[in-house]
Design an enzyme around this catalytic site. Structure first.
Site, PDB file in Angstrom:
ATOM      1  CD  GLU A   1      -2.693  -0.815   1.957  1.00 40.24           C
ATOM      2  OE1 GLU A   1      -2.421   0.156   3.022  1.00 40.24           O
ATOM      3  OE2 GLU A   1      -3.382  -2.115   2.600  1.00 40.24           O
TER       4      GLU A   1
ATOM      5  CG  ASP B   1      -3.661   8.511   8.136  1.00 41.66           C
ATOM      6  OD1 ASP B   1      -3.445   7.028   8.507  1.00 41.66           O
ATOM      7  OD2 ASP B   1      -3.764   8.991   7.477  1.00 41.66           O
TER       8      ASP B   1
END
Length: 258
Positions: free
Chosen positions: A47, A58
Site C-alpha cells: 500500500e 491516521d
C-alpha cells in the site's frame, strides 16, 4: 486478471503480509526503491500512501510521514511518474491509499488511467462515501479494471458489511478497531470477538486485517482470522528511523517474532 484477484486466488492457504508506507517519506525519490526492496524480501502486496494535509484516519506516525512527504514536494502526479518508471519491474499488487480530495482534484477518469499507466491495481479511499463510490467512482474504476477497496470496522453493521461484500471486488480491508492507525501490543477479547463474528459471515471477498499490528501476537491473530495482515505505522516508524528499506524490514521481521 487484476493482480489483487490473482494474489488471493493463488494464495488461498498462505497467510499474506502487506506493508504500507507513505510515498515521498522519508525521502522524495525513495519510493521506487522501497517498493522493489519489499517485493524482493517477500512482501505480498504494498500500500502506497498518497500524502495529504488532513489524514483523518491516521495516527501521529503516518500523519508525520505525510507532512514530511509534502515538505519533500511529493504530489499525486509526481508519485504516478515515479511508479511508472518501475511498472515493468514489479509483479506484486500495488494499492494506493489516499483521501478523496486530491483524487477528485486529479479527476476520477484521469486518476484511473494513471493507475493503469503506472501499474496500480487498487485504491483505498477511507473518506469515500459508499453512495459516491457506487454512482461516481465504481463505473469508471471498473472500466479500467481498478479495484476500489472498502473498509469495515467493529462498528460496521452486518447489513452494511454484506452490502459492501456484494458490491466490491478484490478484498475487504478489515480495520481492527474504530480508532486511528497506530501500533498495539495485543488485540483484546472485544477485537477477537469481532474477528470471529466476521469469520462466521462467510463473506465472498477475502479480508485483510490492518491497524495496530506490530508484534507476533497481533500478527498471528490477524493471520488466523483473515487472508493476511496489513502493517503500516510500525513499518513507517522503522523506515523513518533507518532511512533504509532493507534495515527497516530486518527490524520489522525481528519485532514480529517477539
Amino acid at each position: 486478471m487484476n493482480k489483487i484477484n490473482k494474489l488471493f486466488s493463488e494464495n488461498k492457504d498462505k497467510k499474506l503480509l502487506s506493508l504500507y508506507f507513505c510515498a515521498g517519506a522519508p525521502t522524495f525519490d525513495g519510493t521506487a526503491d522501497v517498493i522493489k526492496t519489499l517485493e524482493r524480501r517477500g512482501i505480498s502486496m504494498i500500500e502506497v500512501g498518497i500524502p495529504f494535509s488532513d489524514p483523518m484516519a491516521d495516527g501521529p506516525v503516518i500523519q508525520d510521514a505525510a507532512t514530511t512527504a509534502l515538505k519533500n514536494g511529493m504530489t499525486l502526479r509526481k508519485l504516478f511518474a515515479q511508479l511508472k518508471t518501475i511498472k515493468d519491474e514489479v509483479s506484486i499488487p500495488l494499492v494506493l491509499m489516499g483521501y478523496l480530495n486530491p483524487i477528485m482534484q486529479y479527476g476520477i477518469e484521469a486518476f484511473c488511467q494513471s493507475c493503469v499507466d503506472s501499474g496500480v491495481s487498487g485504491v483505498i479511499i477511507p473518506d469515500l462515501p459508499f453512495k459516491d463510490y457506487q454512482e461516481i467512482v465504481k463505473p469508471v474504476a471498473d472500466r479500467y479494471d481498478i479495484r476500489i477497496i472498502m473498509l469495515i470496522t467493529p462498528e460496521t453493521s452486518e447489513e452494511r458489511i454484506r452490502f459492501i461484500d456484494d458490491n466490491t471486488d478484490g478484498f475487504i480491508y478489515m480495520v481492527s478497531s474504530a480508532a486511528i492507525t497506530g501500533a498495539q501490543k495485543s488485540f483484546d477479547e472485544a477485537k477477537q470477538e469481532y474477528f470471529r463474528r466476521i469469520n462466521a459471515m462467510n463473506l465472498r471477498n477475502p479480508r485483510m486485517i490492518g491497524f495496530g499490528i506490530s508484534n507476533k501476537q497481533t500478527l498471528e491473530a490477524a493471520q488466523q482470522n483473515a487472508a493476511g495482515a496489513i502493517i503500516g505505522s510500525k513499518f513507517v516508524t522503522l523506515l523513518n528511523e533507518s532511512k533504509d528499506a532493507n534495515e527497516a524490514l530486518d527490524r520489522l521481521f525481528k519485532a514480529l517474532e517477539q
